[in-house]
Design an enzyme around this catalytic site. Structure first.
Site, PDB file in Angstrom:
ATOM      1  CB  THR A 129      -0.887  -0.015   1.273  1.00  0.00           C
ATOM      2  OG1 THR A 129      -1.456   1.264   1.452  1.00  0.00           O
ATOM      3  CG2 THR A 129      -0.083  -0.343   2.527  1.00  0.00           C
ATOM      4  CG  ASP A 130      -1.092   4.978  -1.064  1.00  0.00           C
ATOM      5  OD1 ASP A 130      -1.701   4.289  -0.213  1.00  0.00           O
ATOM      6  OD2 ASP A 130      -1.638   5.910  -1.692  1.00  0.00           O
ATOM      7  CD  GLU A 131      -3.654   3.285   4.082  1.00  0.00           C
ATOM      8  OE1 GLU A 131      -3.619   3.248   5.317  1.00  0.00           O
ATOM      9  OE2 GLU A 131      -4.678   3.053   3.414  1.00  0.00           O
ATOM     10  CE1 TYR A 154      -3.254  -2.844   5.563  1.00  0.00           C
ATOM     11  CE2 TYR A 154      -3.327  -0.484   5.115  1.00  0.00           C
ATOM     12  CZ  TYR A 154      -3.276  -1.788   4.667  1.00  0.00           C
ATOM     13  OH  TYR A 154      -3.238  -2.046   3.308  1.00  0.00           O
ATOM     14  CE  LYS A 158       0.301  -4.708   2.905  1.00  0.00           C
ATOM     15  NZ  LYS A 158       0.036  -6.065   2.360  1.00  0.00           N
TER      16      LYS A 158
END
Ligand code: NAD
Ligand code: TYD
Length: 354
Positions: A129-131, A154, A158
């Site tokens: 993810t870009d998060e 989260y 990741k």
């Protein structure tokens, strides 16, 4: 080729398999999924009896079971999507995220390392993810060089899994690729994420909860576009490469919810204001990242990938899918999820003194 897809009963995984299994009868696919709350075999019913597809219910935390799949199937490519994926749930219960996202990824990497035994023809593609990059201010874009700065349990788990994957490439020479993608939407997404939650709440005339001011920005990508990117990178990219994937469709949450109300109103014959009147501001998410936006020029230049869907066309397809699939909605709404979200509504209303 033999392709092992993890998390194939979830939102992106099921859309990926729906795309790949019929289009690639020359490849065999095994879907490894533990069938957690977001995993749903109904999302795969169109391909469940395809001769080149098989499902295996396994929890990645169970290293022995993961090992056995490698012994029996012997994959040439692993496309790793299985993860706990919802930021709000990670705030309420981070342990499951460490287990599935960190320990689960570690177990999978170990099985690959043992089974592939130094061979670089087999590939591990990691879907992330870009998060992991944290939050942007009002300007700028995430590139593949942006330093990691995750905000939620989260995104931290990741980020940890991304680091493990790259460490297996550097340390053991494993052939890995990584994609970091922006927010996806489309059919078969569990209705705890913004877009399906708002669609279903519009249909049920329930409140549309917007966190804080509704000014946080996300870059939305239609799930099929992401799936095409995953396949391209997994099968065409050079070993060791990372690609950012994004939709070039930044919207504030408020803009997004207004757009959903308009599409749902248009398709169900109600006045848009009947739905926008349901918008309810609720307490903000702790650690809420302000803005995500992707520079996807590397994947365009190297591999020729671009999104095919606009936000307007993608949103229309998404609303059509939820309107056409009430049995899918009924199935995922049974069980623990409903009580979880109802508890949250209750907690938010209490916070606001309602
Ligand atoms: P999802 O929650 O809909 O599906 C995840 C799937 O993984 C479920 O079927 C679940 O049962 C399975 N799973 C979870 N833990 C497991 C375990 N320990 N063992 C086996 N299976 C397990 O998630 P999604 O939105 O489809 O996301 C898939 C992947 O894509 C995730 O890795 C996520 O981080 C990444 N991603 C998602 C988005 C997005 O907007 N949804 C954007 C970028 C990246
Ligand atoms: P979400 O779909 O949970 O994805 P992510 O947190 O991974 O970006 O949320 C998208 C945005 O919408 C995020 O800024 C939080 C916000 N949001 C709401 O305002 N209300 C909601 O009920 C939900 C689920 C999200």
């Amino acid at each position: 080729m033999k392709i092992l897809v993890t998390g194939g009963a979830g939102f992106i995984g099921s859309n990926l398999l729906q795309l790949l299994v019929p289009a690639h009868s020359e490849h065999e696919f095994v879907n490894l999924d533990k069938l957690g709350y977001a995993g749903n075999l109904q999302s795969l019913k169109e391909i469940e009896s395809a001769p080149n597809y098989r499902f295996s219910q396994i929890d990645l935390v169970d290293s022995q079971a993961v090992s056995e799949v490698f012994e029996s199937f012997g994959p040439d490519i692993v496309i790793h999507l299985a993860a706990e994926s919802h930021v709000d749930r990670s705030i309420h219960g981070p342990r499951a995220f460490v287990e599935s996202n960190v320990v689960g990824t570690f177990n999978l990497l170990e099985a690959c390392r043992r089974h592939w035994n130094g061979s670089t023809s087999a590939r591990f593609h990691h879907v992330s993810t870009d998060e992991v990059y944290g939050s942007l201010g009002d300007d700028g874009l995430f590139t593949e060089e942006t330093p990691y700065d995750p905000s939620s349990p989260y995104s931290a788990t990741k980020a940890a899994s991304d680091h493990l994957v790259r460490a297996y490439s550097r340390t053991y020479g494993m052939n890995v690729t990584v994609t970091n993608c922006s927010n996806n939407y489309g059919p078969r997404q569990f209705p705890e994420k913004l877009i399906p939650l708002m669609i279903l709440n519009c249909l049920d005339r329930k409140p549309l909860p917007i966190y804080g001011e509704g000014l946080n920005v996300r870059d939305w990508l239609y799930v099929d576009d992401h799936c095409r990117a995953i396949w391209k990178v997994a099968t065409e990219a050079k070993a060791g490469e990372t690609y950012n994937i994004g939709g070039n469709s930044e919207r504030t949450n408020r803009q997004m919810v207004d757009a959903i109300c308009e599409v749902v109103a248009g398709k169900t014959g109600v006045a848009p204001t009947e739905l926008t009147d349901l918008i309810t501001r609720v307490a903000d998410r702790p650690g809420h990242d302000h803005r995500y936006a992707i520079d996807a020029s590397k994947v365009k230049n190297d591999l020729g990938w671009e999104p095919a869907e606009s936000l307007e066309s993608g949103l229309e397809k998404t609303v059509d899918w939820y309107l056409a699939n009430p049995e899918w909605i009924a199935a995922v709404r049974d069980g623990s999820y409903r009580s979880w979200i109802e508890q949250n509504y209750a907690a938010r209303e209490e916070q606001e003194g309602k």
